[in-house]
Design a protein around this motif. Structure first.
Motif, PDB file in Angstrom:
ATOM      1  N   ALA A  11     -27.901 -21.530 -85.503  1.00  6.09           N
ATOM      2  CA  ALA A  11     -28.629 -22.794 -85.373  1.00  6.09           C
ATOM      3  C   ALA A  11     -30.101 -22.612 -85.730  1.00  6.09           C
ATOM      4  CB  ALA A  11     -28.490 -23.340 -83.958  1.00  6.09           C
ATOM      5  N   LEU A  12     -30.691 -21.500 -85.313  1.00 12.22           N
ATOM      6  CA  LEU A  12     -32.088 -21.217 -85.657  1.00 12.22           C
ATOM      7  C   LEU A  12     -32.259 -21.072 -87.162  1.00 12.22           C
ATOM      8  CD1 LEU A  12     -35.013 -20.448 -85.199  1.00 12.22           C
ATOM      9  CD2 LEU A  12     -34.255 -18.161 -84.503  1.00 12.22           C
ATOM     10  N   VAL A  13     -31.369 -20.318 -87.801  1.00  9.68           N
ATOM     11  CA  VAL A  13     -31.464 -20.127 -89.253  1.00  9.68           C
ATOM     12  C   VAL A  13     -31.343 -21.471 -89.974  1.00  9.68           C
ATOM     13  CG1 VAL A  13     -30.319 -19.097 -91.258  1.00  9.68           C
ATOM     14  CG2 VAL A  13     -30.659 -17.743 -89.180  1.00  9.68           C
ATOM     15  N   LYS A  14     -30.428 -22.305 -89.517  1.00 15.09           N
ATOM     16  CA  LYS A  14     -30.269 -23.621 -90.136  1.00 15.09           C
ATOM     17  C   LYS A  14     -31.509 -24.470 -89.946  1.00 15.09           C
ATOM     18  CE  LYS A  14     -28.409 -27.112 -92.180  1.00 15.09           C
ATOM     19  NZ  LYS A  14     -28.229 -27.088 -93.657  1.00 15.09           N
ATOM     20  N   LEU A  15     -32.044 -24.483 -88.740  1.00 16.35           N
ATOM     21  CA  LEU A  15     -33.222 -25.300 -88.462  1.00 16.35           C
ATOM     22  C   LEU A  15     -34.436 -24.855 -89.266  1.00 16.35           C
ATOM     23  CD1 LEU A  15     -33.028 -25.968 -84.623  1.00 16.35           C
ATOM     24  CD2 LEU A  15     -33.256 -27.696 -86.415  1.00 16.35           C
ATOM     25  N   THR A  16     -34.637 -23.548 -89.394  1.00 15.55           N
ATOM     26  CA  THR A  16     -35.793 -23.082 -90.160  1.00 15.55           C
ATOM     27  C   THR A  16     -35.657 -23.411 -91.649  1.00 15.55           C
ATOM     28  OG1 THR A  16     -34.870 -20.846 -90.393  1.00 15.55           O
ATOM     29  CG2 THR A  16     -36.400 -21.234 -88.543  1.00 15.55           C
ATOM     30  N   SER A  17     -34.425 -23.618 -92.112  1.00 16.02           N
ATOM     31  CA  SER A  17     -34.214 -23.962 -93.525  1.00 16.02           C
ATOM     32  C   SER A  17     -34.531 -25.420 -93.822  1.00 16.02           C
ATOM     33  CB  SER A  17     -32.770 -23.666 -93.937  1.00 16.02           C
ATOM     34  OG  SER A  17     -31.877 -24.642 -93.433  1.00 16.02           O
ATOM     35  N   THR A 172     -36.656 -16.842 -93.751  1.00 14.33           N
ATOM     36  CA  THR A 172     -35.924 -16.383 -92.570  1.00 14.33           C
ATOM     37  C   THR A 172     -35.010 -15.212 -92.892  1.00 14.33           C
ATOM     38  OG1 THR A 172     -35.960 -18.673 -91.774  1.00 14.33           O
ATOM     39  CG2 THR A 172     -34.445 -17.135 -90.675  1.00 14.33           C
ATOM     40  N   GLN A 173     -35.068 -14.194 -92.061  1.00 16.95           N
ATOM     41  CA  GLN A 173     -34.156 -13.058 -92.166  1.00 16.95           C
ATOM     42  C   GLN A 173     -33.688 -12.651 -90.767  1.00 16.95           C
ATOM     43  OE1 GLN A 173     -35.571  -9.652 -94.321  1.00 16.95           O
ATOM     44  NE2 GLN A 173     -36.169 -10.815 -96.122  1.00 16.95           N
ATOM     45  N   LYS A 181     -36.903 -12.781 -88.179  1.00 13.06           N
ATOM     46  CA  LYS A 181     -38.271 -12.969 -88.636  1.00 13.06           C
ATOM     47  C   LYS A 181     -38.312 -14.180 -89.557  1.00 13.06           C
ATOM     48  CE  LYS A 181     -37.804  -9.155 -91.997  1.00 13.06           C
ATOM     49  NZ  LYS A 181     -38.429  -7.901 -92.474  1.00 13.06           N
ATOM     50  N   SER A 182     -39.292 -15.032 -89.313  1.00  7.84           N
ATOM     51  CA  SER A 182     -39.336 -16.309 -90.008  1.00  7.84           C
ATOM     52  C   SER A 182     -40.607 -17.042 -89.617  1.00  7.84           C
ATOM     53  CB  SER A 182     -38.132 -17.161 -89.601  1.00  7.84           C
ATOM     54  OG  SER A 182     -38.186 -18.447 -90.171  1.00  7.84           O
ATOM     55  N   GLU A 324     -43.895 -14.943 -87.970  1.00  7.26           N
ATOM     56  CA  GLU A 324     -43.374 -14.758 -86.624  1.00  7.26           C
ATOM     57  C   GLU A 324     -42.106 -13.907 -86.611  1.00  7.26           C
ATOM     58  OE1 GLU A 324     -45.093 -19.019 -84.972  1.00  7.26           O
ATOM     59  OE2 GLU A 324     -42.978 -18.864 -85.547  1.00  7.26           O
ATOM     60  N   ARG A 325     -41.855 -13.319 -85.428  1.00  5.80           N
ATOM     61  CA  ARG A 325     -40.634 -12.545 -85.238  1.00  5.80           C
ATOM     62  C   ARG A 325     -40.259 -12.548 -83.761  1.00  5.80           C
ATOM     63  NH1 ARG A 325     -39.971  -6.058 -86.306  1.00  5.80           N
ATOM     64  NH2 ARG A 325     -40.897  -6.061 -84.210  1.00  5.80           N
TER      65      ARG A 325
END
Length: 349
Positions: A11-17, A172-173, A181-182, A324-325
């Protein structure tokens, strides 16, 4: 069954995209709206564009209110220069050196999107003696568009205008060692955490002791994200945001950070002690900290005059408002503390 870390990280990866600088958060809110629908949770939007939902509880006379914000740092086109470059106006509090060299997306009012890069106007060390010493300021930082334009008229012909939103590439990674990290972990990590907790509650069919409202706010970075739409019966307000890491801080990237005080002053002492007690009971890794240059949705609500018990917790995030990380451990510890708080029978001061 435990709260799914995989679900939260995804969900975090999707939101940051999804670009969502303050003032232009519609796509992120729409994704959250659809995700909540999939979880079986009804939502509504407030006039500001934030997303509200209610989880019914056994006690409806005393209620809780939680927030996480999905608006992020960003910028707006301030001026189109004669050479076709763009000057920017910041959205939120950051420093130009934190975004120097960053890839960006410019979104026009008609929905077109153009990529570019934030650069110092004297970026080339082979040409400019002051490439290292020039002040990183509003007048010296510019966007180089990835389009063949040589003057302002050619830029305007693309549809780009003053007031267009500019978002930063999150890059984002998720590492094998569990770090994420993103850009914009503040505060999309907490939004993902609340989704993870809701998913767990829905799947396990757990009844909460108190009716609880959740607001995914969209104006926190400019100071007034969650200071409205608070129902009259709400007694406690918990902001789930990032924990600040740096010299002199106890918070790190693996803990849930419990805020004792930020720039607005102390958070409610009784609630803070209760959160610490819950963290100990759950055997969580936590730290209590002070964030010297920080404000939250909860502190905004207090400044606007609400009579509430207020608190602030969140995953530890390194290099806030820059590159950020955090770590999956911090997300898990925060989610487990949120859950313990929601299930706790105690409420109020």
């Amino acid at each position: 069954m435990a709260i799914s870390v995989e679900y939260m990280v995804n969900a975090l990866v999707k939101l940051t995209s999804i670009p969502s600088p303050t003032g232009n958060t519609g796509r992120a809110i729409a994704w959250l709206e659809q995700t909540c629908k999939q979880l079986g949770v009804e939502t509504r939007r407030n006039h500001k564009g934030g997303l509200l939902l209610t989880l019914p509880g056994v006690n409806d006379e005393q209620q809780r209110f939680l927030t996480a914000h999905v608006d992020t740092l960003g910028a707006m086109v301030k001026e189109i220069k004669s050479n076709g470059r763009l000057l920017l106006s910041m959205i939120g509090g950051f420093r130009w050196n934190a975004v120097e060299g960053e890839y960006v997306e410019v979104e026009t009012s008609d929905g077109q999107r153009f990529t570019g890069t934030i650069l110092l106007k004297h970026a080339s060390v082979h040409v400019y003696k002051d490439a290292g010493s020039m002040e990183r300021s509003d007048d010296n930082m510019e966007v180089r568009l990835d389009v063949d334009v040589k003057n302002a008229d050619e830029v305007r012909a693309l549809g780009i205008a003053v007031g267009d939103f500019v978002s930063f590439d999150p890059r984002t990674q998720v590492t094998e060692s569990g770090y994420i990290k993103s850009r914009h972990i503040d505060d999309k990590a907490s939004a993902a955490i609340l989704l993870g907790v809701m998913k767990y509650l829905q799947e396990e069919k757990i009844a909460l002791p108190y009716t609880t409202h959740i607001l995914f706010s969209n104006n926190e970075e400019i100071g007034y994200g969650g200071n409205s739409n608070i129902p009259e019966r709400v007694v406690e307000y918990l902001s789930v945001d990032m924990g600040a890491i740096g010299e002199g801080q106890t918070t790190d990237e693996h803990c849930v950070s419990i805020c004792a005080k930020d720039s607005s002053g102390p958070y409610h002492y009784g609630l803070r002690k209760r959160l610490v007690e819950l963290a100990k009971q759950e055997e969580l890794y936590y730290q209590v900290d002070i964030y010297p240059y920080y404000g939250s949705d909860a502190s905004a609500a207090m400044r606007s005059g609400h009579d509430l018990v207020h608190g602030l917790i969140g995953p530890g995030v390194d290099a806030s408002h820059a590159n950020e990380r955090t770590h999956q451990d911090a997300m898990v510890n925060t989610a487990r503390l949120v859950l313990a708080y929601l299930l706790d029978q105690r409420i109020g001061g």
